[in-house]
Design an enzyme around this catalytic site. Sequence first.
Site, PDB file in Angstrom:
ATOM      1  N   LYS A   1       1.172   3.864  -3.114  1.00 56.46           N
ATOM      2  CA  LYS A   1       0.636   5.222  -2.930  1.00 56.46           C
ATOM      3  C   LYS A   1       1.764   6.267  -3.049  1.00 56.46           C
ATOM      4  O   LYS A   1       1.538   7.373  -3.555  1.00 56.46           O
ATOM      5  CB  LYS A   1      -0.100   5.333  -1.600  1.00 56.46           C
ATOM      6  CG  LYS A   1      -1.388   4.505  -1.562  1.00 56.46           C
ATOM      7  CD  LYS A   1      -2.399   4.945  -2.605  1.00 56.46           C
ATOM      8  CE  LYS A   1      -3.737   4.259  -2.457  1.00 56.46           C
ATOM      9  NZ  LYS A   1      -4.745   4.740  -3.397  1.00 56.46           N
TER      10      LYS A   1
ATOM     11  N   TYR B   1       0.838  -1.216   0.000  1.00 53.97           N
ATOM     12  CA  TYR B   1       0.000   0.000   0.000  1.00 53.97           C
ATOM     13  C   TYR B   1       0.870   1.262   0.000  1.00 53.97           C
ATOM     14  O   TYR B   1       0.703   2.145  -0.843  1.00 53.97           O
ATOM     15  CB  TYR B   1      -0.926  -0.022   1.214  1.00 53.97           C
ATOM     16  CG  TYR B   1      -2.013   1.027   1.150  1.00 53.97           C
ATOM     17  CD1 TYR B   1      -3.093   0.886   0.280  1.00 53.97           C
ATOM     18  CD2 TYR B   1      -1.971   2.160   1.954  1.00 53.97           C
ATOM     19  CE1 TYR B   1      -4.096   1.858   0.205  1.00 53.97           C
ATOM     20  CE2 TYR B   1      -2.963   3.124   1.885  1.00 53.97           C
ATOM     21  CZ  TYR B   1      -4.024   2.971   1.014  1.00 53.97           C
ATOM     22  OH  TYR B   1      -5.007   3.928   0.945  1.00 53.97           O
TER      23      TYR B   1
HETATM   24  N1  NAD Z   1     -10.723   4.941   3.550  1.00 52.69           N
HETATM   25  C1  NAD Z   1      -9.560   5.432   3.924  1.00 52.69           C
HETATM   26  O1  NAD Z   1      -9.295   5.617   5.126  1.00 52.69           O
HETATM   27  C2  NAD Z   1      -8.534   5.811   2.886  1.00 52.69           C
HETATM   28  C3  NAD Z   1      -7.396   6.501   3.321  1.00 52.69           C
HETATM   29  C4  NAD Z   1      -6.441   6.871   2.379  1.00 52.69           C
HETATM   30  C5  NAD Z   1      -6.630   6.571   1.048  1.00 52.69           C
HETATM   31  N2  NAD Z   1      -7.733   5.888   0.662  1.00 52.69           N
HETATM   32  C6  NAD Z   1      -7.863   5.607  -0.775  1.00 52.69           C
HETATM   33  O2  NAD Z   1      -9.112   6.098  -1.215  1.00 52.69           O
HETATM   34  C7  NAD Z   1      -9.560   5.333  -2.338  1.00 52.69           C
HETATM   35  C8  NAD Z   1     -10.973   4.865  -2.076  1.00 52.69           C
HETATM   36  O3  NAD Z   1     -10.972   4.117  -0.874  1.00 52.69           O
HETATM   37  P1  NAD Z   1     -12.304   3.779  -0.071  1.00 52.69           P
HETATM   38  O4  NAD Z   1     -11.944   3.814   1.347  1.00 52.69           O
HETATM   39  O5  NAD Z   1     -13.416   4.593  -0.592  1.00 52.69           O
HETATM   40  O6  NAD Z   1     -12.457   2.251  -0.505  1.00 52.69           O
HETATM   41  P2  NAD Z   1     -13.752   1.380  -0.816  1.00 52.69           P
HETATM   42  O7  NAD Z   1     -13.275  -0.028  -0.760  1.00 52.69           O
HETATM   43  O8  NAD Z   1     -14.917   1.806   0.019  1.00 52.69           O
HETATM   44  O9  NAD Z   1     -14.091   1.778  -2.321  1.00 52.69           O
HETATM   45  C9  NAD Z   1     -13.210   1.470  -3.372  1.00 52.69           C
HETATM   46  C10 NAD Z   1     -14.037   1.273  -4.622  1.00 52.69           C
HETATM   47  O10 NAD Z   1     -13.118   0.994  -5.701  1.00 52.69           O
HETATM   48  C11 NAD Z   1     -13.627  -0.071  -6.456  1.00 52.69           C
HETATM   49  N3  NAD Z   1     -12.516  -0.750  -7.122  1.00 52.69           N
HETATM   50  C12 NAD Z   1     -11.563  -1.532  -6.548  1.00 52.69           C
HETATM   51  N4  NAD Z   1     -10.730  -1.982  -7.493  1.00 52.69           N
HETATM   52  C13 NAD Z   1     -11.147  -1.466  -8.677  1.00 52.69           C
HETATM   53  C14 NAD Z   1     -10.691  -1.573 -10.011  1.00 52.69           C
HETATM   54  N5  NAD Z   1      -9.633  -2.336 -10.341  1.00 52.69           N
HETATM   55  N6  NAD Z   1     -11.351  -0.908 -10.977  1.00 52.69           N
HETATM   56  C15 NAD Z   1     -12.447  -0.160 -10.686  1.00 52.69           C
HETATM   57  N7  NAD Z   1     -12.930  -0.034  -9.438  1.00 52.69           N
HETATM   58  C16 NAD Z   1     -12.286  -0.683  -8.447  1.00 52.69           C
HETATM   59  C17 NAD Z   1     -14.346  -0.959  -5.462  1.00 52.69           C
HETATM   60  O11 NAD Z   1     -15.313  -1.800  -6.107  1.00 52.69           O
HETATM   61  C18 NAD Z   1     -14.985   0.073  -4.545  1.00 52.69           C
HETATM   62  O12 NAD Z   1     -16.274   0.460  -4.980  1.00 52.69           O
HETATM   63  C19 NAD Z   1      -8.544   4.203  -2.503  1.00 52.69           C
HETATM   64  O13 NAD Z   1      -7.617   4.571  -3.496  1.00 52.69           O
HETATM   65  C20 NAD Z   1      -7.876   4.138  -1.139  1.00 52.69           C
HETATM   66  O14 NAD Z   1      -6.571   3.617  -1.196  1.00 52.69           O
HETATM   67  C21 NAD Z   1      -8.704   5.504   1.540  1.00 52.69           C
END
Ligand code: NAD
Length: 258
Positions: free
Chosen positions: A163, A159
């Site tokens: 990132k 991760y």
């Molecule tokens: N939630 C957190 O605390 C957090 C913190 C930092 C960064 N992020 C980043 O934010 C982004 C969204 O995270 P989230 O927490 O909303 O996650 P989540 O799992 O709720 O949503 C992610 C979405 O991406 C879709 N997805 C996954 N792989 C895919 C692919 N290959 N093609 C198309 N769609 C795909 C999934 O189906 C899902 O709907 C990610 O990049 C994650 O790394 C999240």
Amino acid sequence: MTTSFDFTGRTALVTGAASGLGLAMARALSKSGARLVLFDLDGDGLAKAAAELNLIRPDSMTPFTGSITDQSAVKAACDLAVELGGGLDIVMNNAGIAGNAPSLDLEESVWRNAVDVNLTGTFLMAQAAGRVMAANGGGSIINTASMYGVVAAPERAAYCATKAAVVALTKVLAIEWADRNIRVNAIGPGYVRTALTETLVEQGRLDLDALNARVPAGRLGTPEEIATAALFLASDASAYVTGQTLVADGGWSSYSYL
Ligand SMILES: NC(=O)c1ccc[n+]([C@@H]2O[C@H](COP(=O)([O-])OP(=O)(O)OC[C@H]3O[C@@H](n4cnc5c(N)ncnc54)[C@H](O)[C@@H]3O)[C@@H](O)[C@H]2O)c1
């Protein structure tokens, strides 16, 4: 939460739009007047998201089921955005996965999948969008990195590495495409309560009480707070900002006392 951004007449594409941060970004863009293509692997989740968002502004959402790792799918989604709106103004390049495990045990397949989705997929979508934007006078791309692209934590080799690569990719694309009026920035969320973090809590990989105690803001962020920071980067309010990662983490990455 209110926003004062106005995206009336603009077309945006959001990946990972079926859930979490992507859904919050789509909601915020929709409330600000944008027409949207919602892109996700999860077709059922997308249909639900589109139905909800079409209630905000009827017929302004078009779902597209596909993977950001599939070059033909990302091109087709960008072409669809152009067909619907006459151009592609904004891309929230947000889909991503976790892949956390102790590094001594991390499976090669988990590592490769994280690189494929978080890095290669993010690049493929940015490239497809960049080609369309270059031909249409410019646009704004916002990659979702993470505060873990800037600071590190154990058991997150795949991760953090992917990132951090998104942070670097953002800078390279920004300087290559600045003369084509394409801005490329990243958002670096701290911990936010979404399906991704819920899964890590269920797996015993995240301790919510410990997180709340560690973050200077004393709480996790909300998806809406990340979405509004991303909207700033999409808007003309950030017209001279490119190549940057805006870390929205309640102070986490600035704090190194205890
Ligand atoms: N939630 C957190 O605390 C957090 C913190 C930092 C960064 N992020 C980043 O934010 C982004 C969204 O995270 P989230 O927490 O909303 O996650 P989540 O799992 O709720 O949503 C992610 C979405 O991406 C879709 N997805 C996954 N792989 C895919 C692919 N290959 N093609 C198309 N769609 C795909 C999934 O189906 C899902 O709907 C990610 O990049 C994650 O790394 C999240």
